[in-house]
Design a protein around this motif. Structure first.
Motif, short mmCIF file in Angstrom:
data_model
loop_
_atom_site.label_atom_id
_atom_site.label_comp_id
_atom_site.label_asym_id
_atom_site.label_seq_id
_atom_site.Cartn_x
_atom_site.Cartn_y
_atom_site.Cartn_z
N SER A 106 32.40 -18.54 1.98
CA SER A 106 31.95 -19.60 1.08
C SER A 106 33.10 -20.50 0.66
O SER A 106 33.01 -21.74 0.69
CB SER A 106 31.29 -18.97 -0.15
N ASP A 122 35.65 -28.94 13.60
CA ASP A 122 35.99 -30.09 12.75
C ASP A 122 37.46 -30.49 12.91
O ASP A 122 37.78 -31.67 13.00
CB ASP A 122 35.69 -29.79 11.28
N ARG A 148 33.91 -24.55 1.38
CA ARG A 148 34.20 -25.49 0.29
C ARG A 148 35.55 -26.17 0.49
O ARG A 148 35.68 -27.37 0.27
CB ARG A 148 34.17 -24.76 -1.05
N LYS A 191 20.40 -20.99 2.10
CA LYS A 191 18.95 -21.02 2.32
C LYS A 191 18.52 -19.91 3.28
O LYS A 191 17.52 -19.23 3.05
CB LYS A 191 18.50 -22.38 2.86
N ALA A 200 32.78 -28.49 3.95
CA ALA A 200 31.56 -28.18 4.71
C ALA A 200 30.49 -27.57 3.79
O ALA A 200 29.86 -26.57 4.13
CB ALA A 200 31.88 -27.26 5.87
N VAL A 201 30.27 -28.20 2.65
CA VAL A 201 29.30 -27.66 1.70
C VAL A 201 27.88 -27.75 2.24
O VAL A 201 27.00 -27.00 1.81
CB VAL A 201 29.42 -28.33 0.32
N ASP A 202 27.65 -28.67 3.17
CA ASP A 202 26.32 -28.75 3.79
C ASP A 202 26.01 -27.46 4.54
O ASP A 202 24.90 -26.94 4.47
CB ASP A 202 26.23 -29.95 4.73
N LEU A 203 26.99 -26.93 5.24
CA LEU A 203 26.80 -25.67 5.96
C LEU A 203 26.66 -24.51 4.97
O LEU A 203 25.84 -23.61 5.19
CB LEU A 203 27.96 -25.42 6.93
N GLU A 204 27.42 -24.54 3.91
CA GLU A 204 27.29 -23.49 2.89
C GLU A 204 25.87 -23.48 2.32
O GLU A 204 25.27 -22.43 2.12
CB GLU A 204 28.31 -23.69 1.77
N TRP A 205 25.32 -24.66 2.07
CA TRP A 205 23.96 -24.79 1.55
C TRP A 205 22.93 -24.23 2.55
O TRP A 205 22.03 -23.49 2.19
CB TRP A 205 23.67 -26.25 1.22
N ARG A 206 23.10 -24.55 3.82
CA ARG A 206 22.17 -24.03 4.84
C ARG A 206 22.28 -22.51 4.93
O ARG A 206 21.26 -21.81 5.04
CB ARG A 206 22.45 -24.66 6.20
N ARG A 256 32.92 -23.75 12.88
CA ARG A 256 32.77 -25.10 12.31
C ARG A 256 34.13 -25.67 11.92
O ARG A 256 34.44 -26.82 12.19
CB ARG A 256 31.83 -25.05 11.11
#
Length: 168
Positions: free
Chosen positions: A98, A162, A102, A115, A106-112, A158
């Protein structure tokens, strides 16, 4: 007792504290792929050296401290507590993953990932229900441990992708 059962008490608190220290550690200095990977694994190792023995001790002592602290009426919950505590063994990897996401934006990946984890937890509860409390505890421990390894691998890939794209 609910806090101990669902939050795993001291181990969870220490894990959160490590998480707060890991983020600035990952974010400072060189930000090359190799440096981030090295810092990530050092963070996992350092927090594991504290969390894993603590969780193991918590599991080993549960049959004695639960009745002592919470009373004999909680003795039937000890096996479920022990199984759920074992799920905490993946906590250092989860926290470091996590914080790596951050630190690299890559907070978008953390969010996915969050979920997917939520969906897995729901499936674990539903799948474990026919087997009672121990079944639910075991299913939750499994979805704590196995996905943590997969999500860490995805996060590290990732970061590598990146950084490779940025250097071109």
């Amino acid at each position: 007792f609910r806090r101990v059962l669902f939050r795993s008490g001291v181990a969870m608190g220490l894990s959160s504290a490590f998480g707060q220290a890991i983020l600035p550690y990952l974010a400072r200095g060189e930000r090359t792929t190799n440096d981030l990977r090295r810092k990530f694994w050092l963070s996992v190792k350092a927090s594991s050296m504290v969390i894993m023995p603590l969780v193991t001790l918590q599991v080993a002592l549960a049959p004695w401290y639960v009745p002592l602290i919470f009373g004999a009426k909680w003795e039937p919950a000890v096996p479920a507590l022990m199984v759920m505590c074992l799920g905490m063994l993946s906590r250092p990897l989860i926290v470091a993953t996590s914080q790596l996401l951050r630190a690299t934006g890559a907070v978008d990946l953390e969010w996915r990932i969050a979920k997917y984890n939520f969906a897995l937890f729901i499936l674990a509860v539903v799948g474990g229900l026919p087997h009672g409390v121990i079944g639910v505890a075991a299913a939750l421990a499994v979805v704590n441990i196995l996905p943590a390894m997969v999500f860490a691998k995805i996060a590290l890939a990732r970061v590598s992708d990146d950084h490779a794209a940025q250097s071109k």
